[in-house]
Design a protein around this motif. Structure first.
Motif, PDB file in Angstrom:
ATOM      1  N   LEU A  30       0.495  -1.529  -0.003  1.00 28.92           N
ATOM      2  CA  LEU A  30      -0.391  -0.002  -0.300  1.00 28.92           C
ATOM      3  C   LEU A  30       0.915   1.392   0.234  1.00 28.92           C
ATOM      4  O   LEU A  30       0.818   1.948  -0.685  1.00 28.92           O
ATOM      5  CB  LEU A  30      -0.908  -0.270   0.861  1.00 28.92           C
ATOM      6  N   ILE A  31       1.805   1.155   0.806  1.00 31.12           N
ATOM      7  CA  ILE A  31       3.135   2.717   0.823  1.00 31.12           C
ATOM      8  C   ILE A  31       4.217   2.265  -0.770  1.00 31.12           C
ATOM      9  O   ILE A  31       4.048   3.622  -0.623  1.00 31.12           O
ATOM     10  CB  ILE A  31       3.841   1.989   2.456  1.00 31.12           C
ATOM     11  N   ALA A  32       4.261   1.106  -1.081  1.00 30.02           N
ATOM     12  CA  ALA A  32       5.731   1.600  -1.816  1.00 30.02           C
ATOM     13  C   ALA A  32       5.281   0.769  -2.985  1.00 30.02           C
ATOM     14  O   ALA A  32       6.132   0.627  -4.112  1.00 30.02           O
ATOM     15  CB  ALA A  32       7.307   0.843  -0.837  1.00 30.02           C
ATOM     16  N   ALA A  33       4.074   0.253  -3.657  1.00 35.19           N
ATOM     17  CA  ALA A  33       3.694  -0.307  -5.345  1.00 35.19           C
ATOM     18  C   ALA A  33       3.909   0.233  -6.360  1.00 35.19           C
ATOM     19  O   ALA A  33       3.063   1.826  -5.795  1.00 35.19           O
ATOM     20  CB  ALA A  33       1.828  -0.497  -4.706  1.00 35.19           C
ATOM     21  N   PRO A  34       4.684   0.905  -7.241  1.00 35.63           N
ATOM     22  CA  PRO A  34       4.700   1.165  -8.592  1.00 35.63           C
ATOM     23  C   PRO A  34       3.470   1.986  -8.743  1.00 35.63           C
ATOM     24  O   PRO A  34       3.593   3.294  -9.113  1.00 35.63           O
ATOM     25  CB  PRO A  34       5.816   0.908  -8.946  1.00 35.63           C
ATOM     26  N   ARG A 177      -6.523   7.035   1.880  1.00 37.36           N
ATOM     27  CA  ARG A 177      -5.024   6.898   1.812  1.00 37.36           C
ATOM     28  C   ARG A 177      -4.334   7.579   2.515  1.00 37.36           C
ATOM     29  O   ARG A 177      -2.825   6.942   2.973  1.00 37.36           O
ATOM     30  CB  ARG A 177      -5.486   6.637   0.081  1.00 37.36           C
ATOM     31  N   GLU A 178      -4.077   8.866   3.032  1.00 37.36           N
ATOM     32  CA  GLU A 178      -3.520   9.473   2.935  1.00 37.36           C
ATOM     33  C   GLU A 178      -3.090   9.138   5.084  1.00 37.36           C
ATOM     34  O   GLU A 178      -1.829   9.328   5.184  1.00 37.36           O
ATOM     35  CB  GLU A 178      -3.586  11.103   3.102  1.00 37.36           C
ATOM     36  N   PRO A 179      -3.653   9.716   5.604  1.00 36.83           N
ATOM     37  CA  PRO A 179      -3.582   9.217   7.101  1.00 36.83           C
ATOM     38  C   PRO A 179      -2.729   7.842   7.277  1.00 36.83           C
ATOM     39  O   PRO A 179      -2.250   7.363   8.078  1.00 36.83           O
ATOM     40  CB  PRO A 179      -4.996   9.059   7.640  1.00 36.83           C
ATOM     41  N   THR A 180      -3.799   6.517   6.275  1.00 36.94           N
ATOM     42  CA  THR A 180      -2.787   5.187   6.366  1.00 36.94           C
ATOM     43  C   THR A 180      -1.857   5.569   6.239  1.00 36.94           C
ATOM     44  O   THR A 180      -0.930   4.542   6.737  1.00 36.94           O
ATOM     45  CB  THR A 180      -4.692   4.351   5.803  1.00 36.94           C
ATOM     46  N   ARG A 181      -1.946   6.030   4.611  1.00 42.52           N
ATOM     47  CA  ARG A 181      -0.561   5.690   4.495  1.00 42.52           C
ATOM     48  C   ARG A 181       1.022   5.935   5.318  1.00 42.52           C
ATOM     49  O   ARG A 181       1.468   5.833   5.663  1.00 42.52           O
ATOM     50  CB  ARG A 181      -0.341   6.519   3.262  1.00 42.52           C
ATOM     51  N   ALA A 182       1.060   7.330   6.087  1.00 41.90           N
ATOM     52  CA  ALA A 182       1.565   7.706   7.005  1.00 41.90           C
ATOM     53  C   ALA A 182       1.710   7.138   8.556  1.00 41.90           C
ATOM     54  O   ALA A 182       2.920   6.773   8.456  1.00 41.90           O
ATOM     55  CB  ALA A 182       1.538   9.119   7.810  1.00 41.90           C
ATOM     56  N   ARG A 183       1.030   6.514   8.846  1.00 42.15           N
ATOM     57  CA  ARG A 183       0.939   5.618   9.859  1.00 42.15           C
ATOM     58  C   ARG A 183       1.060   4.023   9.215  1.00 42.15           C
ATOM     59  O   ARG A 183       2.571   2.839   9.934  1.00 42.15           O
ATOM     60  CB  ARG A 183      -0.342   5.120   9.773  1.00 42.15           C
ATOM     61  N   LEU A 184       1.210   3.217   8.066  1.00 39.42           N
ATOM     62  CA  LEU A 184       1.797   2.723   7.854  1.00 39.42           C
ATOM     63  C   LEU A 184       3.416   2.396   7.417  1.00 39.42           C
ATOM     64  O   LEU A 184       4.065   1.886   7.556  1.00 39.42           O
ATOM     65  CB  LEU A 184       1.219   1.811   6.390  1.00 39.42           C
TER      66      LEU A 184
END
Length: 221
Positions: A30-34, A177-184
């Motif tokens: 979810l964070i780093a997939a191209p 997406r953005e809040p989840t991305r930051a936590r992950l």
């Protein structure tokens, strides 16, 4: 098929569901997939589900077929489950006796939904030897004398429960997406960088736990 059996297997599946390898894989995707992280993460979860159901199905059907002719199949499954757990604890304990640098976590450019499916399957397969609730559940199914249809249906339910945390994480990641991305990202940074410091007390406790787990199947005979 009794309610007690189903509840017991559901509890084992819930315990097995909190699998760091699979959950961190979904978080990383979810964070780093191209590209297309949601679809790629869903493909990885599907690969994990295929491994859990297929491996369990093969083990259940072969053990069930042999149980009537070969004594000790259920006992063998019990030794396999607790033996795998004991080895995993022993390795974890030995590794705590020295400082260890964490390897950086990342995804290559070629990582797509097509490669995520087998990737999820392989990651889950590699972690199965540590999944002692999985083997205990299959042992109980064989011991209860479930038929092929009933057994596969229970395994399908086990697979669903196993994948539930990843599916919840995926849904949250797509909805926010953005809040989840930051936590992950903080989670990935914690497990993918820095140094794990040596701890002799923790190492000794893990080794003692490994010995205790290894003794359990002998006590249940």
């Amino acid at each position: 098929m009794s309610l007690t059996l189903l509840l017991g297997i559901a509890g084992l599946a819930a315990l097995d569901a909190f699998n760091p390898a699979t959950i961190l894989t979904v978080a990383l995707i979810l964070i780093a997939a191209p590209r297309r992280p949601g679809l790629t993460a869903a493909a990885a979860v599907a690969g994990a589900a295929l491994t859990v159901f297929a491996a369990g199905g093969v083990l259940f059907l072969t053990a069930g077929a042999a149980a009537g002719a070969v004594d000790g199949v259920v006992t063998l499954l019990r030794f396999l489950a607790f033996g795998a757990a004991s080895v995993a604890l022993a390795i974890a304990g030995i590794r705590r006796f020295r400082d260890r640098a964490r390897r950086p976590i990342g995804l290559p450019a070629w990582f797509t939904p097509w490669t995520a499916l087998p990737f999820g399957a392989v990651i889950t397969a590699a972690d199965l030897p540590n999944a002692f609730p999985y083997f205990i559940a299959i042992e109980r199914m064989v011991d209860a004398g479930l038929g092929p249809g009933e057994g596969l249906a229970v395994l399908a339910g086990y697979t669903l429960v196993y994948c539930l945390p990843c599916l919840v994480l995926l849904a949250i990641g797509l909805a926010a997406r953005e809040p989840t991305r930051a936590r992950l990202q903080r989670l990935i940074d914690r497990f993918g960088s820095g140094v794990v410091r040596r701890s002799v007390p923790i190492g000794l406790l893990l080794l003692l736990a490994a010995i205790a787990v290894a003794v359990v199947p002998f006590l249940l005979r």
